[in-house]
Design a protein around this motif. Structure first.
Motif, PDB file in Angstrom:
ATOM      1  N   ASP A  94       0.829  -1.206   0.000  1.00  0.00           N
ATOM      2  CA  ASP A  94       0.000   0.000   0.000  1.00  0.00           C
ATOM      3  C   ASP A  94       0.864   1.258   0.000  1.00  0.00           C
ATOM      4  OD1 ASP A  94      -2.399  -1.382   0.060  1.00  0.00           O
ATOM      5  OD2 ASP A  94      -2.486  -1.396   2.252  1.00  0.00           O
ATOM      6  N   ASN A 186      -6.280   2.891 -12.174  1.00  0.00           N
ATOM      7  CA  ASN A 186      -7.500   2.072 -12.232  1.00  0.00           C
ATOM      8  C   ASN A 186      -7.710   1.498 -13.641  1.00  0.00           C
ATOM      9  OD1 ASN A 186      -8.048   2.696  -9.504  1.00  0.00           O
ATOM     10  ND2 ASN A 186      -8.973   4.630 -10.131  1.00  0.00           N
ATOM     11  N   ASP A 236      -7.533   3.989  -5.025  1.00  0.00           N
ATOM     12  CA  ASP A 236      -7.096   3.824  -6.414  1.00  0.00           C
ATOM     13  C   ASP A 236      -6.013   2.753  -6.530  1.00  0.00           C
ATOM     14  OD1 ASP A 236      -8.805   5.732  -7.372  1.00  0.00           O
ATOM     15  OD2 ASP A 236      -7.278   7.278  -7.676  1.00  0.00           O
ATOM     16  N   SER A 237      -5.963   2.146  -7.723  1.00  0.00           N
ATOM     17  CA  SER A 237      -4.905   1.200  -8.068  1.00  0.00           C
ATOM     18  C   SER A 237      -4.030   1.849  -9.135  1.00  0.00           C
ATOM     19  CB  SER A 237      -5.541  -0.088  -8.599  1.00  0.00           C
ATOM     20  OG  SER A 237      -4.598  -0.842  -9.306  1.00  0.00           O
ATOM     21  N   THR A 251      -1.718   0.002  -4.367  1.00  0.00           N
ATOM     22  CA  THR A 251      -3.012   0.601  -4.052  1.00  0.00           C
ATOM     23  C   THR A 251      -2.793   1.755  -3.087  1.00  0.00           C
ATOM     24  OG1 THR A 251      -4.069  -1.545  -4.331  1.00  0.00           O
ATOM     25  CG2 THR A 251      -5.290   0.103  -3.074  1.00  0.00           C
ATOM     26  N   LYS A 253      -3.893   3.936  -0.020  1.00  0.00           N
ATOM     27  CA  LYS A 253      -4.686   3.677   1.189  1.00  0.00           C
ATOM     28  C   LYS A 253      -4.971   4.968   1.949  1.00  0.00           C
ATOM     29  CE  LYS A 253      -3.141   1.687   5.093  1.00  0.00           C
ATOM     30  NZ  LYS A 253      -2.444   0.714   5.932  1.00  0.00           N
TER      31      LYS A 253
END
Ligand code: MG
Length: 253
Positions: A94, A186, A236-237, A251, A253
């Motif tokens: 993260d 994303n 979001d990724s 990702t 966090k």
């Protein structure tokens, strides 16, 4: 060859990723590659950041189109700043969005991993000091970097914990002077460029840095980001993919 660091039996180990198997090394990969003889399926290890840099030396505005989008023009020589070792996380880890920021951007970059102590490197000789290459995300709290109170605060804005994802591995065989680089948020392509568009190439960057600063084995040179930077939100990724290396995914966090 794909060099990884991974956790196995609660211990961090260096290894070579060989399709579905992990072949452990007897020691760090810098002086030589020496196998320990142990080999396990990749499913039995947890991937870590592929090296442990003492520092990450970053280049600002090294792609003309990114310098243009920042409205700041192309500097005549490389602009250096440093991210601390405490920024480093691996693929899948993260990235923590700081409570004091309201704008956190991705910056997909090629990371050059140093293989041996490098000081006053001569032009044309930088490759002798490179272990390999990895994907890197120079995460930036843009509102902190451009502090209204102070003017600029590069180290503060780019030095938060978790702000330097690297990985998923170190690729030793790469034509790093001409590799496609892409950043997706994303799943949507936000940055798409090629390392051939760097204003200062890898050789000249390492010569410039080591005129005054010694690079140590495991240190990383972050070679700058192309155009297309944008903010991220919690949840979001973000993926940085470099042709010939792989995909670094994290990702927020
Ligand atoms: Mg950057």
């Amino acid at each position: 060859m794909k060099i990884i660091r991974c956790e196995y039996n609660c211990e961090p180990r260096y290894a070579i990723l060989d399709v579905e198997n992990v072949r452990f090394l007897a020691h760090e990969p810098y002086t030589s590659i020496e196998y320990s003889g142990e080999c396990v399926p990749v499913s039995e290890v947890r991937m870590l950041a592929p090296c442990e840099p003492t520092k990450i030396v970053c280049i600002g505005k090294n792609y003309r189109a990114h310098a243009d989008e920042m409205g700041e023009g192309q500097p005549p020589e490389p602009v250096l700043f440093i991210k601390p070792s405490t920024c480093v996380v691996g693929c899948g880890d993260d990235v923590v969005y700081p409570a004091i920021s309201n704008r956190v951007d991705f910056e997909g970059e090629l990371g050059v991993v140093i293989g041996k102590r490098a000081s006053k490197v001569e032009t044309g000789k930088a490759k002798d000091y490179i272990l390999g290459y990895t994907c890197l995300n120079d995460i930036t709290a843009r509102d902190i970097q451009k502090s209204p109170a102070q003017g600029t605060q590069w180290t503060r804005g780019k030095g938060f914990d978790t702000f330097c994802p690297i990985g998923p591995h170190i690729e030793t065989d790469l034509n790093a002077d001409s590799s496609n680089i892409q950043t997706r948020l994303n799943g949507e392509v936000k940055q798409s460029s090629n390392t051939a568009l760097m204003s200062h190439d890898i050789d000249s960057l390492i010569c410039f840095i080591t005129e005054g600063m010694t690079l140590l084995p495991g240190d990383i040179v972050a070679t700058g980001t192309p155009e297309g930077i944008a903010p991220m939100q919690r949840g979001d990724s973000v993926e940085v993919e470099i042709e010939g290396i792989g995909v670094l995914k994290n990702t927020i966090k």
